[in-house]
Design a protein around this motif. Sequence first.
Motif, mmCIF file in Angstrom:
data_model
loop_
_atom_site.group_PDB
_atom_site.id
_atom_site.type_symbol
_atom_site.label_atom_id
_atom_site.label_comp_id
_atom_site.label_asym_id
_atom_site.label_seq_id
_atom_site.Cartn_x
_atom_site.Cartn_y
_atom_site.Cartn_z
ATOM 1 N N HIS B 227 0.858 -1.170 0.000
ATOM 2 C CA HIS B 227 0.000 0.000 0.000
ATOM 3 C C HIS B 227 0.902 1.231 0.000
ATOM 4 C CE1 HIS B 227 -3.444 -2.529 0.897
ATOM 5 N NE2 HIS B 227 -2.796 -3.058 1.910
ATOM 6 N N PRO B 228 0.642 2.186 -0.887
ATOM 7 C CA PRO B 228 1.449 3.409 -0.863
ATOM 8 C C PRO B 228 1.317 4.103 0.497
ATOM 9 C CG PRO B 228 0.133 3.289 -2.869
ATOM 10 C CD PRO B 228 -0.350 2.189 -1.963
ATOM 11 N N VAL B 229 2.444 4.491 1.043
ATOM 12 C CA VAL B 229 2.412 5.068 2.383
ATOM 13 C C VAL B 229 3.442 6.193 2.468
ATOM 14 C CG1 VAL B 229 3.954 3.247 3.247
ATOM 15 C CG2 VAL B 229 2.540 4.509 4.869
ATOM 16 N N ALA B 230 3.113 7.234 3.248
ATOM 17 C CA ALA B 230 4.021 8.372 3.377
ATOM 18 C C ALA B 230 3.972 8.913 4.796
ATOM 19 C CB ALA B 230 3.618 9.468 2.384
ATOM 20 N N VAL B 231 5.016 9.610 5.142
ATOM 21 C CA VAL B 231 5.049 10.307 6.429
ATOM 22 C C VAL B 231 5.194 11.798 6.143
ATOM 23 C CG1 VAL B 231 6.268 10.604 8.610
ATOM 24 C CG2 VAL B 231 6.097 8.325 7.580
ATOM 25 N N TYR B 232 4.289 12.580 6.691
ATOM 26 C CA TYR B 232 4.311 14.028 6.489
ATOM 27 C C TYR B 232 4.681 14.728 7.806
ATOM 28 C CZ TYR B 232 1.424 13.469 2.189
ATOM 29 O OH TYR B 232 0.922 13.142 0.960
ATOM 30 N N ASN B 233 5.384 15.798 7.641
ATOM 31 C CA ASN B 233 5.603 16.764 8.729
ATOM 32 C C ASN B 233 6.524 16.284 9.847
ATOM 33 O OD1 ASN B 233 3.618 17.921 7.220
ATOM 34 N ND2 ASN B 233 2.044 17.936 8.815
ATOM 35 N N VAL B 234 7.110 15.106 9.707
ATOM 36 C CA VAL B 234 8.070 14.661 10.718
ATOM 37 C C VAL B 234 9.475 14.828 10.139
ATOM 38 C CG1 VAL B 234 8.817 12.797 12.248
ATOM 39 C CG2 VAL B 234 6.424 12.907 11.506
ATOM 40 N N PRO B 235 10.294 15.647 10.772
ATOM 41 C CA PRO B 235 11.669 15.821 10.284
ATOM 42 C C PRO B 235 12.413 14.484 10.299
ATOM 43 C CG PRO B 235 11.135 17.455 11.954
ATOM 44 C CD PRO B 235 10.016 16.483 11.937
ATOM 45 N N LEU B 236 13.324 14.295 9.366
ATOM 46 C CA LEU B 236 14.003 13.006 9.200
ATOM 47 C C LEU B 236 14.727 12.561 10.469
ATOM 48 C CD1 LEU B 236 15.400 13.558 5.600
ATOM 49 C CD2 LEU B 236 13.475 12.112 6.293
ATOM 50 N N CYS B 237 15.247 13.514 11.251
ATOM 51 C CA CYS B 237 16.027 13.132 12.432
ATOM 52 C C CYS B 237 15.150 12.503 13.517
ATOM 53 C CB CYS B 237 16.771 14.345 12.991
ATOM 54 S SG CYS B 237 15.688 15.716 13.416
ATOM 55 N N LEU B 238 13.823 12.678 13.400
ATOM 56 C CA LEU B 238 12.934 12.135 14.427
ATOM 57 C C LEU B 238 12.280 10.820 13.999
ATOM 58 C CD1 LEU B 238 11.270 15.425 15.711
ATOM 59 C CD2 LEU B 238 13.286 14.218 16.593
ATOM 60 N N LEU B 239 12.643 10.342 12.812
ATOM 61 C CA LEU B 239 12.114 9.062 12.341
ATOM 62 C C LEU B 239 13.143 7.970 12.545
ATOM 63 C CD1 LEU B 239 10.559 10.180 8.929
ATOM 64 C CD2 LEU B 239 9.306 9.379 10.956
ATOM 65 N N SER B 240 12.667 6.733 12.744
ATOM 66 C CA SER B 240 13.635 5.645 12.773
ATOM 67 C C SER B 240 14.196 5.518 11.346
ATOM 68 C CB SER B 240 12.978 4.350 13.236
ATOM 69 O OG SER B 240 11.924 3.987 12.386
ATOM 70 N N PRO B 241 15.498 5.200 11.234
ATOM 71 C CA PRO B 241 16.158 5.247 9.920
ATOM 72 C C PRO B 241 15.382 4.500 8.841
ATOM 73 C CG PRO B 241 17.770 4.877 11.648
ATOM 74 C CD PRO B 241 16.427 4.844 12.309
#
Lengths: 484, 292
Positions: B227-241
């Motif tokens: 399923h196409p999925v995206a993350v919005y508005n979370v800066p890359l440094c706060l996401l798990s790699p």
Amino acid sequence: MPRLSAATIHSQLMMSRTDRNYHLLPFNFVRLCGREVLVNELGDMIVAPAGTVERIVERRMEDDGLYKSLMSNFFISREAIPPLSGLYAARLHERKSFIDAGPALHIFVLTLRCNQNCRYCHASSRVIDSPDCTMSVTVLDQAVALMMQSPSREITMEFQGGEPSLLPELIRHAILRADELNRRACKTIHYVLCTNCVNLSPGLLELCAEYGVVISTSLDGPWWLHNANRGTCDSHARVVAGIEKARAAVGHDKVSALMTASRLSLDYPREIVDEYLCRGFNSIFLRALNPYGLAADNADWADYTDRFVEFYKQALEYIIELNRRGIFIVEEFASIVLKKILTPGGSGFVDLQSPSGIINSVLAYNYDGGVYCSDESRMLAERGDDYFRLGCTADGYESIVYGPRAKKIAQTWAAEALAGCSDCALRPYCGADPVRAYSTQGNAYGHRPTSLQCRKHKAIIEHLISLIIERADEVLPIFSSWTA
Amino acid sequence: MIRDFDISSNDNTLYATGRCSNRCVFCCEPPVQHEDTEALWAENMLVLQRAPDGVPVVGISGGEPAVLGERLIELLEIVGRRFPRADVHLLTNGRAFSNLSYARRVVQATRGRLVAGVPLHSDYCCDHDMIAGVAGAFDETVAGICNLAAAGAAVELRVVINRYNYMRLRDIALFIHRNLPFAALTAFMAMERVGLASDNAAEVWIEPCDYSGYLAGAVDFLDQWHHPVAVYNVPLCLLSPGSRRFACRSISDWKQRFASECDRCELRAECCGLFATSTEPFRNIHAICSSA
């Protein structure tokens, strides 16, 4: 501007929630791995702690994550008719959509003649020069015309035997006739040639290449096993050479192979899987012997069934290990069941449906003009039992598909309405098989507690669910790659 | 304030109304109570008139645009005449589309070029209703999502992560996989710390660094099932790699800013950055450096 207080909204909504005042939606459950596996009519599964079903029924649920999941997955509902019943209905319709589609698989038993003499043959084959067991052109034309009357937009035309490649001109005639009729019908037609691959002439391969015919063959395992099953010393070499010849002519992906597990095979799960890998296949269908035709005379099916289940588990374990090591190979039976467990769609596999695939999805045209429910039912007919004969190719389509015989069979083809199936948690993943019940238990309704087919399917499906419960992180990436 | 369309912007949006039928607990632009359709209509007509040709996507937002009822259909028809080739991106809570004929007429007004962005706050009806602030909202929203898709719209599901739903992100993903597999995209979004999200922070706020594990589980699940999925508005440094490849530069260019730490970050160019409008930045913003 008046600000809204989240706390106010929260407390208002919490007050309107009466958590114990819910209704049960239809579901069944089974105990596995110390848990309870709840399955609803859509095939959605929830794995819950032991005792959950009792708590649900007695309205002793806590307002926790499990309660929320039961609500959101259509196991319980705040209202007797859930507000999202439209979505529920649409999903159920999708799961059962094959019923409306019409028969898609059309099996043409062109001849009973065969150029091999396999020990476990269930296709009632006869020696190569037997007279009177080959389809006439008249019957073939009638059968093709019937096939084209199926409302299904997609049709698979499967040539069976005996050994159909002994009759390349009949195959050519059938394909050209279908092609001609299809200029008006405009269906998508797939072709499958079931052959032992030992007699593929250049002309036949050319035809297969032109029409994209899938060549489906039998390969039981390494040479010593394959040859032992066939009572010959060169069958394996000839099949393997045939597979390579076919691949060169029609393309690697257009050649598939099926294995059948003889008693001898049951001790060699790894060797069989390895053989498929080294012959360049990335899929294998671990198939048990079936008790039709000659194969029914081999005794003690209960013992065979239990040993087959163990064989299946060992082979599957090895296949999982291979996938974990980055070698992609699919076990087809597992992939059919897993699609039903893990995805919202159905599988389209005719042997594991309810209502069953016979008539709904399959018609078989015998060489003698008899029209049957399935490949297996015409094999029964070879032993003198015409219970599943729907009519003949000269009859009209309606009188075959909606005739008195079909109506009779329809009484036993829905697992939802069979004792032992209707309340089985695994029902959405399994199917009804009146032909198997009739041939092994003497009546089409069948008796699940003594059914070996039921025993085998339950054991395998429960094993797959256990893997999902106990080894999710390891197996789910593999299983999802199989069902994509 | 009238924001003119700009051909180079990623956000050319008509603000249809400030009114809304939901009362979301973290709403960054809490709804207005008064009738504002006519005043905004005049502004929007002006924006459309002054807009350059060839705008590829026209956004319609609010508030809840569907509170316009028939006027929304009229607005979409005007947009369609002005930009016949543009896709229309409608931000809606979906509830009005539980009426199938309205859903069909709205999709028709865009000549099938409708992308509807619909927030789904939970898989569990009561949680969704609590977050949306309206009892019964969940049932209408899910029915609306199905109707919009059936009518031919592409539906993007938006899961705004807050304190009430972050622990069920994986369950929400499962609900989408089973019931809404037709979704064109599922976007998991961080809240914008402004409006009610800021006022009610004690109840609704959750830091990305506190939910990144749950988020990764949900994103990986949907991705595993294609399923196409995206993350919005979370800066890359706060996401798990492992989740970084799903992150989008989702913050409208006119709202985007970076922290001073970001100057040293190797991934700054690929990062959504921070909302310039937030009352407080996210916790734990840090530079990603391969040498560190």
